[in-house]
Design a protein around this motif. Structure first.
Motif, PDB file in Angstrom:
ATOM      1  N   ALA A  81       9.596  11.593  10.660  1.00 40.93           N
ATOM      2  CA  ALA A  81       8.242  11.430  10.147  1.00 40.93           C
ATOM      3  C   ALA A  81       7.780  10.025  10.075  1.00 40.93           C
ATOM      4  N   ALA A  82       6.462  10.018  10.613  1.00 39.40           N
ATOM      5  CA  ALA A  82       5.977   8.619  10.557  1.00 39.40           C
ATOM      6  C   ALA A  82       5.047   8.353   9.284  1.00 39.40           C
ATOM      7  N   LEU A  83       5.491   7.701   8.301  1.00 38.94           N
ATOM      8  CA  LEU A  83       4.787   7.295   7.101  1.00 38.94           C
ATOM      9  C   LEU A  83       3.841   6.069   6.990  1.00 38.94           C
ATOM     10  N   VAL A  84       2.730   6.368   6.922  1.00 36.83           N
ATOM     11  CA  VAL A  84       1.633   5.071   6.777  1.00 36.83           C
ATOM     12  C   VAL A  84       1.585   4.703   5.088  1.00 36.83           C
ATOM     13  N   GLY A  85       1.957   3.801   4.881  1.00 36.16           N
ATOM     14  CA  GLY A  85       1.777   3.432   3.478  1.00 36.16           C
ATOM     15  C   GLY A  85       2.700   2.135   2.884  1.00 36.16           C
ATOM     16  N   GLY A  86       2.477   1.683   1.710  1.00 34.85           N
ATOM     17  CA  GLY A  86       3.533   0.644   1.317  1.00 34.85           C
ATOM     18  C   GLY A  86       3.790   0.608  -0.110  1.00 34.85           C
ATOM     19  N   ASP A  87       3.504   1.586  -0.775  1.00 39.07           N
ATOM     20  CA  ASP A  87       3.715   1.853  -2.091  1.00 39.07           C
ATOM     21  C   ASP A  87       5.075   2.013  -2.453  1.00 39.07           C
TER      22      ASP A  87
END
Length: 204
Positions: free
Chosen positions: A52-58
């Protein structure tokens, strides 16, 4: 959870699901992290994905990463280069299987910020609540005349929250009519939305 035209177009693409959170009184999106976790965990549990490619930073996304990894999926964190410092939580960086950062120059052609208008009377006292509420109702009347009752019917289930684009347009138009910024006046922005909704409810 009302789709904007852009979200509707994305939702109709094959192999794509749109997940919408809820907007709170300050027009902040809430509940998306739990939806990401639910999707990641379900897909990994049923062996529907291996990566899975997860785009975020939280940092709140750490639990989503752990849930997917618990079922054997690898999670790759994608992010955008920070103008300065770091824009992804350290705990999240530690947890993922790999990281990838996109250059700012790569992203700039696709993302723009709306310009913030500076007004000459910023030092003057803010407008009254009645004045702001009247402006909200006035904008609602124009909105309804331009879009019609069908779009009003789509908007009403979200009461008292407005979709992000509608709320942003309301704020910008109100600031233009008032010739001053409301960005530092959360209470007046709520009054503006109240005036907008009161007029729309009266017309339904």
């Amino acid at each position: 959870r009302i789709h904007t035209p852009e979200q509707q177009a994305i939702a109709e693409l094959p192999d794509v699901k749109v997940r919408l959170g809820n907007l709170n009184a300050n027009n902040q999106q809430k509940g998306v992290d739990s939806l990401i976790r639910s999707d990641l965990e379900s897909l990994a549990r049923h062996r529907a994905i291996s990566d899975a490619a997860l785009v975020g930073g939280d940092e709140d996304l750490v639990s989503a990463v752990e849930a997917a990894q618990g079922y054997g999926a690898r999670v790759h964190l994608w992010g955008i280069e920070a103008a300065e410092g770091r824009n992804q939580a350290e705990a999240l960086l530690w947890e993922v299987d790999s990281q990838r950062t996109f250059d700012l120059d790569f992203c700039r052609p696709y993302v723009t910020r709306r310009p913030v208008t500076m007004y000459e009377n910023e030092g003057e006292p803010p407008p009254s609540r009645d004045e702001v509420r009247f402006i909200g109702a006035r904008i609602a009347a124009t909105w309804l005349a331009e879009r019609g009752r069908d779009q009003l019917a789509e908007l009403l289930p979200g009461d008292p929250y407005l979709p992000g684009p509608v709320d942003q347009d309301l704020l910008m138009e109100a600031e233009g009519l008032l010739s001053r910024s409301l960005r530092g006046h959360a209470a007046l922005r709520r009054v503006l939305r109240d005036g907008f909704w009161q007029h729309l409810r009266s017309q339904y």
